[in-house]
Design an enzyme around this catalytic site. Sequence first.
Site, PDB file in Angstrom:
ATOM      1  N   SER A  76       1.043  -1.232  -0.031  1.00 55.91           N
ATOM      2  CA  SER A  76       0.067  -0.004   0.177  1.00 55.91           C
ATOM      3  C   SER A  76       0.802   1.136  -0.057  1.00 55.91           C
ATOM      4  O   SER A  76       2.097   1.212   0.143  1.00 55.91           O
ATOM      5  CB  SER A  76      -1.066   0.028   1.278  1.00 55.91           C
ATOM      6  OG  SER A  76       0.024   0.257   2.416  1.00 55.91           O
ATOM      7  N   LYS A  77       0.410   2.445  -0.062  1.00 59.56           N
ATOM      8  CA  LYS A  77       1.214   3.616   0.048  1.00 59.56           C
ATOM      9  C   LYS A  77       1.974   3.960   1.114  1.00 59.56           C
ATOM     10  O   LYS A  77       3.005   4.602   0.804  1.00 59.56           O
ATOM     11  CB  LYS A  77       0.010   4.955  -0.011  1.00 59.56           C
ATOM     12  CG  LYS A  77      -0.686   5.266  -1.370  1.00 59.56           C
ATOM     13  CD  LYS A  77      -1.260   6.487  -1.179  1.00 59.56           C
ATOM     14  CE  LYS A  77      -2.673   6.524  -1.414  1.00 59.56           C
ATOM     15  NZ  LYS A  77      -3.771   7.055  -1.012  1.00 59.56           N
ATOM     16  N   ARG A  78       1.877   3.042   2.148  1.00 57.81           N
ATOM     17  CA  ARG A  78       2.640   3.322   3.165  1.00 57.81           C
ATOM     18  C   ARG A  78       3.968   2.865   2.692  1.00 57.81           C
ATOM     19  O   ARG A  78       5.113   3.388   3.337  1.00 57.81           O
ATOM     20  CB  ARG A  78       2.449   2.368   4.151  1.00 57.81           C
ATOM     21  CG  ARG A  78       1.205   3.181   5.224  1.00 57.81           C
ATOM     22  CD  ARG A  78       0.690   2.145   6.377  1.00 57.81           C
ATOM     23  NE  ARG A  78       0.342   0.804   5.938  1.00 57.81           N
ATOM     24  CZ  ARG A  78       0.729  -0.293   6.090  1.00 57.81           C
ATOM     25  NH1 ARG A  78       2.130  -0.746   6.629  1.00 57.81           N
ATOM     26  NH2 ARG A  78       0.458  -1.458   5.469  1.00 57.81           N
TER      27      ARG A  78
END
Length: 497
Positions: free
Chosen positions: A262-264
Amino acid sequence: MKEVRTRFAPSPTGFLHVGSVRTTIFAWLLARHFGGKFLLRVEDTDQERLVPGAIRALLEDLAWMGIDVDEGPSRKDLEMVGELWEGAPEIGGPYGPYIQSLRRVRYQEVAEELIRCGAAYRCDCTPEMLERERLEQMARKELPGYSGYCRDRNVPASAKHVVRFRMPLKRSLTLMDAVKGRVTWDNISLRDMVLLKSDGLPTYHLAVVVDDHDMKISHVMRADEWLATAPLHILLYEALGWEMPVFAHLPNVMGNDGKKLSKRHGATHVSLFREGGYLPEALLNFVSLIGWAPGEGEEQEVFSRDELIKRFSLERVNNAGGIFDYSKLNWMNGVYIRNLSNEEFVKRALPFIEKAGLTPRLDRFNKVSAVVKERVRLMTEVPEMVAFLFTDKIERDLPAMFQKGIDAAKAREILLSAEKRLEAVQNFVAHDLEAALRPLEQEFSMKLGPLFGVVRIAVTGKKVTPPLFESLEALGRDDTMKRIRETLEALPSLQAA
Ligand code: GLU
């Protein structure tokens, strides 16, 4: 052997996620390996989640990655869904349309056939009834799902209805998945799922089976989240008397921490990798190696597109979730950048330089391209490295000169000497410039590092640049001397740090 035909079947809901790109790359590699066909099919039956422009973004992202599509939405298909743009490719193909919302009549036809043969039925339960049923099931601690109330009610076609599949009550199924191996379901627990919604559009389950059949897909390669409903798909093939394709369910791509990407973790959309300075061939190579290796104990990691195609095999795709290791990708991107010809490097770097608001001077950039490409891992690092060549206004980090006993007075002395020595150079080329400045070491009884550091900051403004003498050569005599003089003027006002 039957023609290998694989497909990528995204919902046009936004951008191309690197997690699904891996499945796409594997499907594409398989088709290319066997000289087959790779298709793009747009699954837009969930009309509420549509994003205008998403099909274009998808096609552009695929093209950027070098994933060429043999069959897919034609310009006419695009026009019919209001998504045609100028310059859209002509793709199309013999089994179109390749956009599901344009195929609704076909799904309705197949749904009717399923009703006729008893494998499906119409259901007119209202959302309120279904909700009530769900709450009751929960109260009884049962798994929620449709009870089968309409199974034998013969709901007429005139009523507002959905079409549901009649799941066999006790059935075991086995699938030989090309990646998962043998998968067995004892007493399938799926309820009677919806095939056709009340708006006449199919659910994924009906559409995927009909299209994969109609488009003669030989290998269905998709995310393993679909494995749970695969029994329904198998039973649909059976009910329709259609030959099943090979299924290959691929595990998710995870971040370094083992969590779903994910974006993390970093960039997740292909377009962000493009903007982030990655080369498409590096990304393709890197993603291909997530959960796939060409051979046991194989050490080689850098593979050209052609090598990947030649060596790809479904048998060697790992059943465990792959890890997306950003630092490895950055390393690999650096390798690919270094392997570019100087010319190609310049060509690819120009958009990044322009985007940084600089007006590139090719005469200068060409002179440092060979040394710059050795020093970057991402194309986005290039503008900052070469900005001093393209602008008259450089900001100097003067305090960075003051180290190893160098103060403002000493820096002046060093620069005055460097100025004199550089003036005497006949040929303003890196080799001669270096020869001219090396004697500073003896003159000041100091190591060259800090001495050259003073010149570097005077001329480029920064501590980290391409190698000094190539930088001076690229900048040319006039600007080099001018910048040294400017620094001399600025220096007396500064105290040593
Ligand atoms: N539209 C589905 C998705 O985006 C496709 C799955 C498949 O490849 O069959 O997940």
